[in-house]
Design an enzyme around this catalytic site. Structure first.
Site, PDB file in Angstrom:
ATOM      1  N   HIS A 137       0.830  -1.198   0.000  1.00  0.00           N
ATOM      2  CA  HIS A 137       0.000   0.000   0.000  1.00  0.00           C
ATOM      3  C   HIS A 137       0.870   1.256   0.000  1.00  0.00           C
ATOM      4  CE1 HIS A 137       1.052  -0.479   4.248  1.00  0.00           C
ATOM      5  NE2 HIS A 137       0.736   0.796   4.428  1.00  0.00           N
ATOM      6  N   ASP A 139       0.669   5.094   1.708  1.00  0.00           N
ATOM      7  CA  ASP A 139      -0.038   5.722   2.826  1.00  0.00           C
ATOM      8  C   ASP A 139      -0.988   6.828   2.365  1.00  0.00           C
ATOM      9  OD1 ASP A 139       1.122   4.130   4.763  1.00  0.00           O
ATOM     10  OD2 ASP A 139       2.731   5.561   5.218  1.00  0.00           O
ATOM     11  N   HIS A 287       4.712   0.109   0.352  1.00  0.00           N
ATOM     12  CA  HIS A 287       5.450  -0.640   1.358  1.00  0.00           C
ATOM     13  C   HIS A 287       4.567  -1.712   1.984  1.00  0.00           C
ATOM     14  CE1 HIS A 287       3.736   2.883   3.447  1.00  0.00           C
ATOM     15  NE2 HIS A 287       3.660   2.122   4.524  1.00  0.00           N
ATOM     16  N   ARG A 302       5.545   6.549  13.550  1.00  0.00           N
ATOM     17  CA  ARG A 302       5.705   7.144  12.227  1.00  0.00           C
ATOM     18  C   ARG A 302       5.289   8.611  12.259  1.00  0.00           C
ATOM     19  NH1 ARG A 302       1.526   4.956   8.225  1.00  0.00           N
ATOM     20  NH2 ARG A 302       0.324   6.702   9.046  1.00  0.00           N
TER      21      ARG A 302
END
Length: 311
Positions: A137, A139, A287, A302
């Site tokens: 996917h 983000d 990723h 993150r």
């Protein structure tokens, strides 16, 4: 006496590879835009982890002040390798945010647990299997302006497993068959937050936010705003359909496009150690967080950087 086969009178049986699958053969691996030349890095050492994507940066202490000259050279490495890694960097989330702000404003994500600050997304996994990041996917493509990039650090590293992979989606586009490129040229696709989280969040929480984040359209193939590379920009978590196609055709094409991230030639795999940092260009990559560490804990934080509208 040796038997001979009359090949002139024989025909191969009818057969064909499945049209919507990756097939074997040479793949074009081009790290830089056409005509660009890799220049040496003068302020730190760069160790590529493969011919296409991913590099470790050595000689930068992220605890110390990063000069504008260092930032510019790090940015050049980010554009060239799409994801860069740092080892032995014992920073906290506050310093993580300070570094990210050198690349732009920070975004928040209401669907993910937060750390000590609203700009810090916290992923604490291990007690319950499995997670929702173990799919290819990009983000927040459900935003009108998806993140430019993100910096990830692991607060707690499992004793084994828990790697993360990134795929170069410019290479994925480069290697599409010409007839597929023609079918998607100029097309847009719908991206929606609901499919990506419906399996993991309760409906009340989704209902609270769905009006704030209605579906958006982005190009199926976006142009990277800095490198000019054409980059495949659909992903299985959030892309629901291609605009202007009937559902069957849209599903057929999307299934084929989703598979492109799965080619190992387009990927880099990073094994985490304590105090490791990853910084990726969200405009150029997908990723996948490997979920193979249960029941051991894996805690990551993150910080994402606000991006621009894809074109």
């Amino acid at each position: 006496m040796t038997a001979t086969i009359d090949t002139a009178s024989k025909r191969l049986r009818a057969s064909a590879a499945v049209d919507d699958a990756l097939v074997e053969g040479p793949r074009r691996l081009r790290r830089l835009p056409a005509g660009a030349v890799s220049r040496p890095y003068e302020l730190f050492a760069v160790r590529p982890l493969g011919p296409l994507i991913g590099a470790e940066i050595h000689g930068v202490d992220l605890r110390e002040r990063i000069s504008e000259e260092q930032r510019a050279e790090l940015h050049r490495a980010l554009l060239e390798f799409k994801v860069v890694f740092f080892r032995d960097q014992p920073i906290d989330s506050r310093r993580q945010q300070e570094i990210a702000r050198m690349w732009g404003e920070l975004e928040t994500n209401p669907f993910i647990d937060r750390g000590e600050d609203a700009h810090v997304a916290r992923f604490a996994k291990g007690a319950l299997p499995p997670s929702y990041e173990n799919v290819w996917h990009t983000d927040v493509t459900w935003r009108e302006e998806p993140a430019m990039g993100a910096i990830l650090r692991l607060v707690e590293v499992p004793p084994m497993g828990g790697d993360t992979l990134w795929a170069d989606m410019a290479a994925a586009y480069d290697n599409l068959p010409d007839h597929v490129k023609e079918r998607i040229e100029g097309r847009t696709a719908v991206h929606d937050v609901i499919p990506g989280f419906a399996r993991f969040l309760d409906s009340d929480r989704l209902l609270e936010w769905q009006d704030r984040f209605p579906p958006v359209e982005h190009p199926v193939v976006r142009t990277h705003p800095e490198t000019g590379r054409r980059t495949l920009f659909v992903n299985v978590s959030f892309t629901t359909r291609i605009v202007g196609l009937d559902p069957a055709e849209s599903d057929e094409i999307l299934r084929f496009l989703f598979q492109q991230a799965h080619a190992p030639e387009f990927q880099v795999r990073f094994s985490w150690r304590p105090d490791s940092i990853a910084f990726w260009d969200n405009r150029a990559t997908q990723h996948y967080a490997v979920n193979d560490y249960h029941p051991h804990p894996r805690v990551a934080e993150r910080v994402a950087i606000v991006g621009d509208r894809p074109f």
